[in-house]
Design a protein around this motif. Structure first.
Motif, PDB file in Angstrom:
ATOM      1  N   SER A 239       0.788  -1.222   0.000  1.00  0.00           N
ATOM      2  CA  SER A 239       0.000   0.000   0.000  1.00  0.00           C
ATOM      3  C   SER A 239       0.826   1.281   0.000  1.00  0.00           C
ATOM      4  O   SER A 239       0.292   2.349  -0.272  1.00  0.00           O
ATOM      5  N   GLU A 240       2.091   1.228   0.335  1.00  0.00           N
ATOM      6  CA  GLU A 240       2.893   2.441   0.373  1.00  0.00           C
ATOM      7  C   GLU A 240       4.367   2.102   0.277  1.00  0.00           C
ATOM      8  O   GLU A 240       4.775   0.966   0.456  1.00  0.00           O
ATOM      9  N   TYR A 241       5.168   3.103  -0.042  1.00  0.00           N
ATOM     10  CA  TYR A 241       6.605   2.886  -0.107  1.00  0.00           C
ATOM     11  C   TYR A 241       7.315   4.143   0.381  1.00  0.00           C
ATOM     12  O   TYR A 241       6.723   5.200   0.561  1.00  0.00           O
ATOM     13  N   GLY A 242       8.600   4.025   0.597  1.00  0.00           N
ATOM     14  CA  GLY A 242       9.372   5.162   1.074  1.00  0.00           C
ATOM     15  C   GLY A 242      10.839   4.810   1.136  1.00  0.00           C
ATOM     16  O   GLY A 242      11.308   3.917   0.432  1.00  0.00           O
ATOM     17  N   PHE A 243      11.562   5.513   2.014  1.00  0.00           N
ATOM     18  CA  PHE A 243      13.002   5.374   2.071  1.00  0.00           C
ATOM     19  C   PHE A 243      13.469   5.357   3.524  1.00  0.00           C
ATOM     20  O   PHE A 243      12.935   6.077   4.368  1.00  0.00           O
ATOM     21  N   ILE A 244      14.449   4.533   3.791  1.00  0.00           N
ATOM     22  CA  ILE A 244      15.102   4.547   5.102  1.00  0.00           C
ATOM     23  C   ILE A 244      16.130   5.667   5.065  1.00  0.00           C
ATOM     24  O   ILE A 244      17.068   5.645   4.278  1.00  0.00           O
ATOM     25  N   LYS A 245      15.932   6.671   5.925  1.00  0.00           N
ATOM     26  CA  LYS A 245      16.779   7.861   5.864  1.00  0.00           C
ATOM     27  C   LYS A 245      17.838   7.898   6.953  1.00  0.00           C
ATOM     28  O   LYS A 245      18.834   8.617   6.831  1.00  0.00           O
ATOM     29  N   SER A 246      17.619   7.152   8.046  1.00  0.00           N
ATOM     30  CA  SER A 246      18.544   7.254   9.175  1.00  0.00           C
ATOM     31  C   SER A 246      18.325   6.097  10.128  1.00  0.00           C
ATOM     32  O   SER A 246      17.401   5.295   9.967  1.00  0.00           O
ATOM     33  N   ILE A 247      19.185   6.027  11.130  1.00  0.00           N
ATOM     34  CA  ILE A 247      19.040   5.069  12.223  1.00  0.00           C
ATOM     35  C   ILE A 247      18.571   5.827  13.454  1.00  0.00           C
ATOM     36  O   ILE A 247      19.090   6.895  13.770  1.00  0.00           O
ATOM     37  N   LYS A 248      17.588   5.280  14.129  1.00  0.00           N
ATOM     38  CA  LYS A 248      17.094   5.886  15.365  1.00  0.00           C
ATOM     39  C   LYS A 248      17.425   4.964  16.519  1.00  0.00           C
ATOM     40  O   LYS A 248      17.030   3.806  16.524  1.00  0.00           O
ATOM     41  N   TYR A 249      18.155   5.458  17.499  1.00  0.00           N
ATOM     42  CA  TYR A 249      18.541   4.647  18.644  1.00  0.00           C
ATOM     43  C   TYR A 249      17.321   4.359  19.516  1.00  0.00           C
ATOM     44  O   TYR A 249      16.648   5.282  19.986  1.00  0.00           O
ATOM     45  N   ALA A 250      17.042   3.084  19.726  1.00  0.00           N
ATOM     46  CA  ALA A 250      15.879   2.713  20.532  1.00  0.00           C
ATOM     47  C   ALA A 250      15.994   3.244  21.953  1.00  0.00           C
ATOM     48  O   ALA A 250      14.998   3.578  22.586  1.00  0.00           O
ATOM     49  N   SER A 251      17.223   3.322  22.458  1.00  0.00           N
ATOM     50  CA  SER A 251      17.421   3.767  23.837  1.00  0.00           C
ATOM     51  C   SER A 251      17.080   5.243  24.023  1.00  0.00           C
ATOM     52  O   SER A 251      16.912   5.706  25.143  1.00  0.00           O
ATOM     53  N   SER A 252      16.991   6.002  22.931  1.00  0.00           N
ATOM     54  CA  SER A 252      16.622   7.413  23.044  1.00  0.00           C
ATOM     55  C   SER A 252      15.134   7.625  22.789  1.00  0.00           C
ATOM     56  O   SER A 252      14.666   8.759  22.765  1.00  0.00           O
ATOM     57  N   SER A 253      14.389   6.540  22.574  1.00  0.00           N
ATOM     58  CA  SER A 253      12.963   6.646  22.301  1.00  0.00           C
ATOM     59  C   SER A 253      12.149   6.388  23.562  1.00  0.00           C
ATOM     60  O   SER A 253      12.642   5.828  24.529  1.00  0.00           O
ATOM     61  N   LEU A 254      10.904   6.770  23.506  1.00  0.00           N
ATOM     62  CA  LEU A 254      10.035   6.667  24.668  1.00  0.00           C
ATOM     63  C   LEU A 254       8.980   5.601  24.469  1.00  0.00           C
ATOM     64  O   LEU A 254       8.508   5.370  23.350  1.00  0.00           O
TER      65      LEU A 254
END
Length: 362
Positions: A239-254
């Motif tokens: 249904s959709e497409y896009g691009f992986i632009k970066s890495i997000k550190y899980a430890s900095s997420s809530l």
């Protein structure tokens, strides 16, 4: 020393390859006990402290957008308790040990043979405050890997119709190889002669691939030919497409952060982060009990064939979207229905560290 982690993006890149990551670590304040977005439906950031001293936080936060809550255990207490239980999970029939910041607790789920009495005797021997644990059993819960018979679509599969979802493209500098990353259990019980396909075209054979099923569940499958296969940061679904632009550190997420998961069976599934650190014991493809550590748990549903698919924070109002990649999915639970189900996922930082990979981000 436990610490906050800041920084999500690669520090430099070539035309199609991230070549490094950076992060800055700041020690947790001693009274810090966790945070969660919108835990009480207030559309605010909930911060948990072991006392009422909020001065360390107000100079960087807008008081009107934050709610402070006083709790019993610091983040360091929670992490130490979770780490202490880890070596005993198989012996004590513990399915899951998860740090839940909004509850200020370590959630322990045991299987049908789990003994609450024996567990608390262990806790006493380890000299841990028993009140830090929220303990329950679930005799009906079966944690299983999610590879299944190929059903068509955008998947990776073998000559025996074992299938999974591609997570992302990567580069392994030690061998000079480009390839893809998916779930490790996709390959765990296959013989070297098995050929791996995408859309009817050979990527490589199992014999040239590398997978891990000790602590993480991931596989790196190199392209047999860089002339036949071109690396890309595209992710797509029906249904959709896009691009992986970066890495997000899980430890900095809530906890409470909205994430999207992409899989060949269920397609696009939105959900929220329920825990940023989960350890689980499961049976691998050979029936041997193994422990997968430091995973995400999210409310996104996950079914057979979705294994290996990317999960992260997606932005944009229409296709193509952009994703800050956090993890790849690898485990589901048997409570899946039209409304109930969870995704457990291997963090991207653990994968690139164990395999020596960099993620293709442009």
């Amino acid at each position: 020393m436990y610490s906050f982690v800041y920084g999500e993006d690669a520090v430099a890149s070539t035309s199609n390859l991230s070549i490094g990551m950076s992060e800055t670590q700041v020690d947790y304040p001693s009274n810090y006990a966790g945070a969660c977005y919108d835990a009480n439906g207030s559309n605010k950031l909930d911060i948990y402290l072991t006392d009422d001293d909020v001065n360390e936080y107000l100079h960087i936060l807008d008081y009107s957008t934050v709610e402070f809550h006083q709790v019993d255990y610091s983040m360091e207490d929670l992490l130490e308790a979770n780490d202490a239980v880890l070596p005993y999970m198989g012996e004590y029939n513990i399915i899951s040990s998860a740090l839940i910041q909004k509850d200020n607790a370590i959630e322990i789920i045991g299987d049908a043979d789990f003994s609450i009495t024996d567990f608390y005797e262990l806790v006493d021997d380890l000299n841990i405050d028993s009140n830090i644990f929220d303990v329950s059993t679930d005799e009906d819960l079966e944690i299983t890997t999610t590879a299944s018979t190929a059903t068509g679509g955008s998947e990776i599969y073998t000559s025996t119709d074992n299938c999974a979802t591609i997570g992302f493209n990567a580069y392994k500098s030690s061998t000079g190889q480009y390839g893809i990353v998916t779930a490790g259990h996709f390959l765990a019980n296959l013989k070297p002669e098995k050929i791996i396909y995408v859309n009817g075209t050979v990527i490589n054979s199992v014999g040239y691939s590398t997978y891990r099923f000790d602590g993480i569940d991931a596989a790196f499958i190199p392209f047999y030919s860089t002339s036949a296969w071109t690396s890309t940061n595209v992710f797509q679904s029906t249904s959709e497409y896009g691009f992986i632009k970066s890495i997000k550190y899980a430890s900095s997420s809530l906890e409470g952060t909205t994430v999207k998961k992409y899989g060949i069976t269920t397609g696009v599934e939105s959900g929220t982060i329920l825990s940023i650190s989960v350890n689980m014991t499961i049976d691998d493809e050979s029936g041997t009990s193994v422990t997968i550590t430091d995973m995400l748990k999210c409310s996104n549903k996950n079914r057979g064939g979705d294994s290996g698919g990317p999960i992260g924070v997606v932005t944009g109002s229409s296709s193509p979207y952009s994703m800050s990649l956090m993890a790849i999915t690898n485990i589901r639970d048997s409570h899946y229905s039209s409304t109930v189900g969870y995704t457990y996922a291997t963090k991207i930082t653990n994968i690139v560290g164990r395999f020596g990979l960099t993620v293709v981000t442009s």
